[in-house]
Design a protein around this motif. Sequence first.
Motif, short mmCIF file in Angstrom:
data_model
loop_
_atom_site.label_atom_id
_atom_site.label_comp_id
_atom_site.label_asym_id
_atom_site.label_seq_id
_atom_site.Cartn_x
_atom_site.Cartn_y
_atom_site.Cartn_z
N ARG A 376 0.83 -1.21 0.00
CA ARG A 376 0.00 0.00 0.00
C ARG A 376 0.87 1.26 0.00
O ARG A 376 0.55 2.24 -0.68
CB ARG A 376 -0.93 0.00 1.22
CG ARG A 376 -2.08 -0.99 1.10
CD ARG A 376 -3.16 -0.73 2.12
NE ARG A 376 -4.38 -1.45 1.77
CZ ARG A 376 -5.59 -1.09 2.16
NH1 ARG A 376 -5.75 -0.03 2.93
NH2 ARG A 376 -6.64 -1.77 1.80
N ALA A 379 2.07 1.87 -3.42
CA ALA A 379 1.00 2.33 -4.32
C ALA A 379 0.68 3.81 -4.12
O ALA A 379 0.55 4.57 -5.09
CB ALA A 379 -0.26 1.49 -4.12
N ILE A 380 0.58 4.23 -2.87
CA ILE A 380 0.24 5.64 -2.62
C ILE A 380 1.41 6.54 -3.01
O ILE A 380 1.21 7.65 -3.54
CB ILE A 380 -0.18 5.86 -1.15
CG1 ILE A 380 -0.86 7.22 -1.00
CG2 ILE A 380 0.98 5.75 -0.19
CD1 ILE A 380 -1.51 7.43 0.36
N THR A 383 1.32 6.85 -6.90
CA THR A 383 0.21 7.68 -7.36
C THR A 383 0.47 9.15 -7.09
O THR A 383 0.24 10.01 -7.95
CB THR A 383 -1.09 7.25 -6.66
OG1 THR A 383 -1.38 5.89 -7.00
CG2 THR A 383 -2.26 8.12 -7.08
N GLU A 451 -9.81 -2.89 0.69
CA GLU A 451 -8.94 -3.33 -0.41
C GLU A 451 -9.57 -3.10 -1.78
O GLU A 451 -8.89 -2.67 -2.72
CB GLU A 451 -8.62 -4.82 -0.23
CG GLU A 451 -7.54 -5.35 -1.16
CD GLU A 451 -6.18 -4.71 -0.87
OE1 GLU A 451 -5.35 -4.65 -1.81
OE2 GLU A 451 -5.96 -4.25 0.27
N ARG A 453 -11.36 -0.82 -2.93
CA ARG A 453 -11.43 0.53 -3.45
C ARG A 453 -10.19 1.36 -3.13
O ARG A 453 -10.19 2.58 -3.27
CB ARG A 453 -12.68 1.23 -2.91
CG ARG A 453 -12.87 1.17 -1.42
CD ARG A 453 -14.13 1.91 -0.98
NE ARG A 453 -14.00 3.33 -1.24
CZ ARG A 453 -15.00 4.21 -1.05
NH1 ARG A 453 -16.18 3.76 -0.65
NH2 ARG A 453 -14.83 5.48 -1.28
N GLN A 455 -7.19 1.70 -4.61
CA GLN A 455 -6.62 2.46 -5.72
C GLN A 455 -7.49 3.65 -6.10
O GLN A 455 -6.98 4.76 -6.36
CB GLN A 455 -6.43 1.54 -6.93
CG GLN A 455 -5.35 0.49 -6.76
CD GLN A 455 -3.95 1.09 -6.73
OE1 GLN A 455 -3.73 2.24 -7.09
NE2 GLN A 455 -2.98 0.30 -6.27
N ALA A 459 -6.45 7.69 -5.72
CA ALA A 459 -6.55 8.55 -6.90
C ALA A 459 -7.41 9.78 -6.60
O ALA A 459 -7.08 10.90 -7.01
CB ALA A 459 -7.13 7.76 -8.08
#
Length: 491
Positions: A376, A379-380, A383, A451, A453, A455, A459
Amino acid sequence: MTNSWADLAGRLGADLILDVESAPGSRGRRTALATALRAAITDGRLVPGSTLPPYRSLAADLQMARGTVSGVYQELIAEGWLVARVGSATRVADLTHVATTPHARPDPPAAPAYDFRLGQPQPALFPRADWIRSTRRALEAAPHSAFGVGDPQGHLATRKALAAYLGRVRGVRTDEHHIVLTTSVSQSLELLSRTVFDDTVAVESYGLPFHREVIERGGTRVTPIAIDTGGLDVARLAESSATAVVVTPSHQYPTGHALDPRRRAHLVDWARTRGGVIIEDDYDGELRYDRDPVGAIQGLAPDDVIHLGSAGKSLSPAVRIGWIVVPDRLIADVVRAKGLREATASIVDQMVFADMIESGAYDRHVRRSRSHYRARRDAITATMNARGVEVSGMSAGLHAVLTVSPTIEARALELATERRFVVAGLDGFRHPDAAPLPSGGIVVGFATPPEHRFQADIAALADLLVTAADSDSITSTVVAKSMHLSVTDCP
């Protein structure tokens, strides 16, 4: 002679308190019972979905004929107060035509659309199967004495298991005799404020406001010491008159920086020279991602450091287990202040926690969690970087600081309220007497979004920050133009 009514009531159903005798407008026992049940539903004592006792059990409790109680149940079912299905209990109906409370209730707050709250692990990761297995083993092995009055210092086997775990994982040098189990770091600080702290204790200039409030409620004044990218400024601490300091050296909260190694050594020197004590809140010590393990400061100076921790994020805030590792010279005072018996913590949960540590289940859970949160974190970071947002404080823990200017921070918080985001502003963690950091920030917990939602939520968070930055840029341009016009138009 056995009381047949009491014998029957003891074998059937559940308890239900009804004031049948004084029910208003009663004409006979049947009317009185029906009136009492309607009143209990209307004033909210029996909420929709509540299970009523079987009519035979209630008849035994009230010493009424079974037919009378059965008839009342059928009457209220016909009127819509109760519902019953074959093979199921009689329950209170979900009424829309009756007020179920004597007072108006405020509308509940709208649920957040994007939940990035801080300090909470992902609930879906809780190791339910391991907890159940450990519960069974712990209860089966526990002596009868374990279910009596609890030791205020905590369950002995748990303290032994925890001492071994902290030594292995965090480099803490202690034993079961120097550990006091609590419910949380907050309770640990409250206990220390009544025993160890003098009139004043130093704290980091940015930190959890409610931790400062806990200390102050104990009668101790807190004084802020500046922080930077190297953590607490120990030179500033040495200039103060404080003899105790609360620090988060593993992962400064909320900036996320670890205390610089040289400052760690200087902090220990300060304590030994000043005759002071370091209170080490081992925040996020276990949840590290891409750096070498940083041991606890307590391992460098066991006689000068009080080490605090909890299972609130490694397991769940629902598991109310915290701990204090106390130097020998202070342990008697802390234990004495805890009281003669355990008043708040669950000894049963402590026994289960001990089994999880000893069986290896806790280690496995922490490692699984670390892998999940690292993904996670990555990913953040990806982004936000793609949208031009700088991310910091990500080498450990469950939150990130999205670096923005102070004006964009304020605008982003306004937008967050409008769009129902749960986030925090960096300035909200600043001690009122402390100078602000050079930059602002939005502090977000990345463990809480579900999990499916995650991504989409990050965003949306990036879009919010970009919108806040764009609006701030537009405002700055308009202000600059108006200033230019006002100057050039002057005679």
